[in-house]
Scaffold this active site. Structure first.
Site, PDB file in Angstrom:
ATOM      1  N   ASP B  36       0.814  -1.216   0.000  1.00 53.74           N
ATOM      2  CA  ASP B  36       0.000   0.000   0.000  1.00 53.74           C
ATOM      3  C   ASP B  36       0.850   1.270   0.000  1.00 53.74           C
ATOM      4  O   ASP B  36       0.340   2.356  -0.242  1.00 53.74           O
ATOM      5  CB  ASP B  36      -0.966   0.004   1.199  1.00 53.74           C
ATOM      6  CG  ASP B  36      -2.198  -0.875   0.939  1.00 53.74           C
ATOM      7  OD1 ASP B  36      -2.193  -1.589  -0.074  1.00 53.74           O
ATOM      8  OD2 ASP B  36      -3.144  -0.835   1.741  1.00 53.74           O
ATOM      9  N   ASP B 278     -11.765  36.054 -34.749  1.00 54.30           N
ATOM     10  CA  ASP B 278     -11.201  34.740 -35.072  1.00 54.30           C
ATOM     11  C   ASP B 278     -11.767  33.648 -34.175  1.00 54.30           C
ATOM     12  O   ASP B 278     -11.561  32.464 -34.420  1.00 54.30           O
ATOM     13  CB  ASP B 278      -9.674  34.781 -34.966  1.00 54.30           C
ATOM     14  CG  ASP B 278      -9.240  35.062 -33.558  1.00 54.30           C
ATOM     15  OD1 ASP B 278      -9.307  36.228 -33.130  1.00 54.30           O
ATOM     16  OD2 ASP B 278      -8.869  34.102 -32.843  1.00 54.30           O
ATOM     17  N   GLY B 413      -9.529  28.098 -36.936  1.00 59.54           N
ATOM     18  CA  GLY B 413     -10.661  28.406 -37.799  1.00 59.54           C
ATOM     19  C   GLY B 413     -10.419  28.192 -39.281  1.00 59.54           C
ATOM     20  O   GLY B 413     -11.142  27.439 -39.937  1.00 59.54           O
ATOM     21  N   LEU B 414      -9.364  28.802 -39.815  1.00 55.02           N
ATOM     22  CA  LEU B 414      -9.155  28.718 -41.264  1.00 55.02           C
ATOM     23  C   LEU B 414      -8.775  27.313 -41.686  1.00 55.02           C
ATOM     24  O   LEU B 414      -9.202  26.820 -42.723  1.00 55.02           O
ATOM     25  CB  LEU B 414      -8.074  29.704 -41.702  1.00 55.02           C
ATOM     26  CG  LEU B 414      -8.596  31.111 -41.972  1.00 55.02           C
ATOM     27  CD1 LEU B 414      -7.456  32.019 -42.382  1.00 55.02           C
ATOM     28  CD2 LEU B 414      -9.689  31.106 -43.036  1.00 55.02           C
TER      29      LEU B 414
END
Lengths: 425, 510
Positions: B36, B278, B413-414
């Protein structure tokens, strides 16, 4: 408390101190982390608690495998209160598991501390499930519990469970060489190549890479232990009539040579043939060590107990790299299997079997070694105190056996020291 | 018996360790078998803690079970006190020791130690890590916090409750909260558990109110403090710009201070970044959220209200906080997922058609397999969740961090537009990862068969329609298929052609 070393006749002067107290070692469940990759169609089902599941997932280096071949059947309060029939529960879990992974051919039920304490009979469960699911799936059991096993002993228990299930070797069959202990595939392939070229025809490995390929074992089997922690497995093999070939373990050039030579001798290979086959590998191994000797020679090393590889590693580092041994701790020391290793240690070495971690940390701090080999729980705290460390678990998870890995093994010890020299922050 | 591949939470004693390790001058003696001790490495490796956690384990073995494990426990506790000289001793059992019923609390009391002993009863076969942390912090607070006279103090005084060891960004959230409180004009009496000593716990009552950072850890202790000392607690979790402002408002009310000048001040960069053109491509991104309740609920609000994402799934592994998740899921019109079964979560994510997964280290694996981008927003943690840099989730700086964390895994994004336009381009192949994340190394997928022969389905796809379907990005393709089939079934169409596909697209608006 100091006990004289009874079993090791070759070096009666070595003292092995035994220590009891808090142990900072993994339990045997940890072996599943490498065994489930080694046997490619096996699945390991721990029957235990959330702690067991958490341990394997933490020790597994934060989940490398998105779909591992191991899982935990977590015992809950209903099971303990007797509200649920444990056999039914386990059957249900196994059924769900096999439905999800029809590619599984071998299922290990792995006992844990809780399953041992409540005396859950997994061997009976394994028999029952095996009968129900054969021939598609074979079910075996072993214990990886912390109350019975430390770290690498889990592999021992697993392999020992495989032995009685292996095909019986007929007395009329040709003698075979069995190499015992999980090794990296690349290391296996190298050993097989060297031994075949020497002229040993029949070479098997335990464990095999697939459940159906487990080797036949019988009185014609001569076996080499590739790992120093295989006490029960060796006993099971001997019970089958197989013959143990005692040797150094295949770490370093010296160890690998002695280990291979033990096999060669047992199969009547002439020394000249052996030398011819191994010469170039031995030369390469020695050369690879020279790159690290400057870094390591004369440096003082301290071993905390962990994988039971400590004694062979200490022998390699002291004899082939000139390191100075301070304390060599090991969780358990098999006198007979390690007899050759012990005979090769310097006589003034401090050997400690067992652990009392706080007392040992005190001794380590007092010794101020150049390098401490320890588990992950201790490594960063020691580093923060200014002591360089080598995580011991890497020695189990890296191909280190054999000639071609000798340089890699030395590098594992040299790297922390080299890194310290590099860093300017 | 529950089949578990991965577990979101450890056992409850791990929660106790997270509390004790966070504190100073506290030592935890854990009756536990050998093995443990693995728990130490969570702290020393994942969190890179530079000292051992203040935990002594009895590490009993099979041979001890036959003799006297109780004696072993007493020796371990006595030696731990002599060696570590703590101001308070916490004692308890792990799952295996619970079965042997040695009563660590009684045994420790019998030692007659001159420090407070706090026994923990953490039922390991029912409860989990967060419950263990909460219970431990509650028991420590109950045992040590004493009625105190409020001293005259120039500014209102509060306690900050909740940060622990191994908490997701607790270290940095705490700095952010301290700064906010300082700006508001509130002083901090005690932070706990992180860095608190038993003496600090004793004077919790001196504060006027409590700031609860993480309900999972501090909710129970805060309720007790309210009953015992009449201290009110904050309820707002200041993750995101809106929630941070609400938190400032709430603290102002509890402290009786005017906060209008702070609310009129800077909100950080996040609002402008999110409004910047953007970011338009983030609109309606389908996001699946899973984590502990505090983070899941808070991140859902940020995702929906501050980034304009669409929530397509929300869940937690903390059953104790199912109610909070249900309420939040209802707001977003999704089915709440309350489960700690990794396989259930995986199935729900696959089903949701999410374009982004915000989850834990577990969901990172699921997302990798489903080839969906992912960001980690909650424990369970991993070494990467303890970044070297300052990286809070809370406060205005936390909102800035969240903008980066939630947006960076996505295709820019683009790039996304070009991928949509030129699907035949071999470098822009299906399932390619964003190029700024090194997606070039992604393995080429085996193309799925164009015509799927499903004997049970009454609907037949024309070859053209199947081809057209393949032009839809892979992460929404299954959704498009389902929508189209639903559309066709509802209209009693037996065959789906390209026209049906576009009719369905027009009908569902996506």
């Amino acid at each position: 408390m100091s006990l004289p070393l009874g079993a090791c006749a070759t070096s009666p002067q070595l003292d092995i101190r035994q220590e009891r107290g808090q142990r900072e070692v993994f339990c045997g469940l940890t072996g599943i982390v490498w065994l489930h990759r080694k046997i490619q169609d096996a699945f390991f089902l721990v029957v235990g608690s959330r702690t067991c599941a958490h341990l394997i997932q933490s020790a597994a280096g934060v989940m490398i495998f998105a779909e591992p071949r191991f899982a935990t059947a977590i015992i809950d309060e209903r099971d303990l209160a007797g509200l649920a029939d444990l056999d039914d529960e386990l059957d249900g879990v196994v059924t769900r598991l096999i439905a999800r992974r029809p590619d599984i051919k071998l299922l290990f039920l792995v006992g844990s501390c809780p399953s041992e304490v409540i005396k859950l009979d997994l061997s009976r469960a394994a028999q029952r499930l095996s009968q129900r699911m054969r021939p598609a799936v074979r079910v075996l059991s072993y214990s990886g519990s912390g109350i019975e096993t430390t770290f690498t002993q889990g592999e021992d228990a697993c392999l020992a469970a495989l032995v009685p299930q292996s095909p019986l070797q007929l007395a009329t069959q040709e003698p075979s060489l069995l190499i015992v202990g999980a090794l990296a595939d690349v290391v296996e392939d190298q050993f097989r190549r060297l031994l075949s070229v020497m002229g040993i025809k029949h070479i098997d490995f335990l464990p095999a890479r697939h459940a159906a390929d487990m080797p036949a074992i019988g009185p014609q089997t001569k076996f080499l232990l590739a790992q120093p922690f295989l006490t029960d497995t060796a006993r099971a093999l001997e019970a089958r009539g197989a013959q143990h070939l005692p040797a150094l373990f295949p770490l370093g050039e010296e160890g690998t040579t002695a280990w291979l030579w033990a096999a060669a001798q047992a199969f009547g290979i002439p020394r000249a043939t052996f030398d011819a086959v191994t010469a170039s590998s031995r030369e390469r191994a020695k050369q690879s060590l020279s790159l690290h000797r400057e870094q390591l020679a004369g440096k003082r090393i301290f071993f905390f107990p962990d994988s039971q590889l400590e004694v062979p590693l200490a022998r390699f580092l002291s004899r082939e790299l000139g390191m100075e041994l301070t304390e060599v701790g090991t969780p358990y020391l098999h006198r007979r299997h390690l007899a050759d290793e012990l005979a090769h240690l310097p006589q003034d070495v401090t050997l400690v079997e067992g652990q009392d971690v706080d007392a040992q940390l005190d001794r380590c701090r007092a010794q101020k070694p150049d390098l401490s080999v320890c588990g992950l729980g201790l490594a960063n705290p020691l580093e923060a105190e200014g002591l360089a460390t080598k995580w011991s678990i890497e020695l189990v998870f890296t191909p280190v056996q054999g000639y071609e890995q000798t340089g890699d093994l030395a590098e594992l010890f040299a790297r922390p020291l080299r890194r310290r020299e590099l860093l300017e922050v | 018996m529950q089949l578990t591949l991965w577990t979101y939470e450890g056992p409850p004693h791990i929660g106790a360790m997270r509390v004790c390790s966070a504190m100073d001058k506290v030592h935890y003696v854990l009756h536990a078998p050998q093995g443990d001790t693995y728990a130490d490495l969570l702290f020393t490796m994942i969190e890179r803690r530079d000292t051992r956690p203040p935990v002594t384990y009895t590490t009993f073995q099979a041979r001890d079970l036959g003799s006297d494990t109780a004696e072993l426990f007493k020796n371990a506790a006595k030696q731990a006190c002599e060696r570590f000289k703590p101001d308070a001793l916490v004692v308890g059992a792990s799952c295996t020791a619970e079965l042997i019923q040695d009563d660590p609390g009684g045994l420790a009391h019998a030692l007659g130690l001159d420090i407070p002993v706090i026994p923990l009863e953490l039922p390991a076969y029912q409860r989990k890590e967060n419950w263990g942390a909460s219970e431990t912090f509650y028991q420590i607070t109950r045992a040590l916090a004493k009625p105190v006279e409020k001293r005259a103090h120039p500014r209102p005084l509060c306690n900050i409750l909740g940060p622990t060891s191994l908490g997701f960004r607790h270290r940095d959230d705490l700095i952010e909260i301290r700064n906010l409180l300082n700006q508001i004009g509130v002083d901090v009496n005690v932070v706990a558990p992180l860095s608190a000593t038993p003496a600090d716990i004793a004077r919790l009552g001196e504060a006027d109110f409590n700031v609860v950072m993480y309900r999972e850890v501090a909710g129970q202790a805060a309720s007790w403090l309210q009953r015992a000392f009449g201290q009110k607690s904050t309820r707002t979790i200041p993750i995101g710009v809106g929630a941070t402002r609400a938190f400032i408002q709430e603290v102002g009310e509890l402290a009786g201070l005017d906060v209008s000048h702070i609310l009129a001040g800077s909100k950080g960069r996040m609002p402008w970044y999110s409004r910047s053109v953007d970011s338009t491509y983030l609109t309606g991104k389908r996001v699946f959220i899973f984590g502990d309740a505090t983070h899941a609920v808070a991140i859902a609000d940020v995702a929906a209200k501050e980034l304009g994402f669409k929530i397509v799934g929300l869940g937690t592994y903390s059953r104790e906080f199912a109610r909070e998740i249900r309420a939040s899921a209802e707001t977003y019109g999704v089915e709440p997922l309350i489960s700690d079964d990794y396989l259930d979560v995986e199935a729900a994510i696959a089903e949701s058609g999410a374009e982004l997964v915000l989850g834990t280290q577990m969901e990172r694996h699921i997302a990798k397999r489903l080839r969906v981008p992912c960001a980690v927003i909650s424990a369970p943690v991993h070494v990467q969740d303890f970044p070297a840099r300052y990286s809070p989730q809370m406060g205005f700086e936390g909102a800035n961090v969240l903008f980066d964390t939630l947006v960076h895994p996505l295709m820019m994004g683009l790039e996304e537009h070009l991928l949509g336009m030129f699907r035949g381009d071999h470098e822009f192949r299906d399932g390619a990862a964003p190029s700024h994340l090194g997606g070039g190394d992604a393995p080429v997928q085996t193309p799925e068969p164009i015509v799927t022969v499903d004997q049970t389905a009454s609907l037949a796809w024309s070859l053209d329609a199947e081809k057209e379907l393949r032009k839809i990005p892979f992460f929404v393709r299954s959704k498009a298929r389902r929508n189209t089939e639903r559309f066709a079934t509802e209209r009693g169409l037996a065959r789906i052609d390209v026209e049906t596909l576009y009719d369905a697209k027009a009908h569902f608006g996506r």
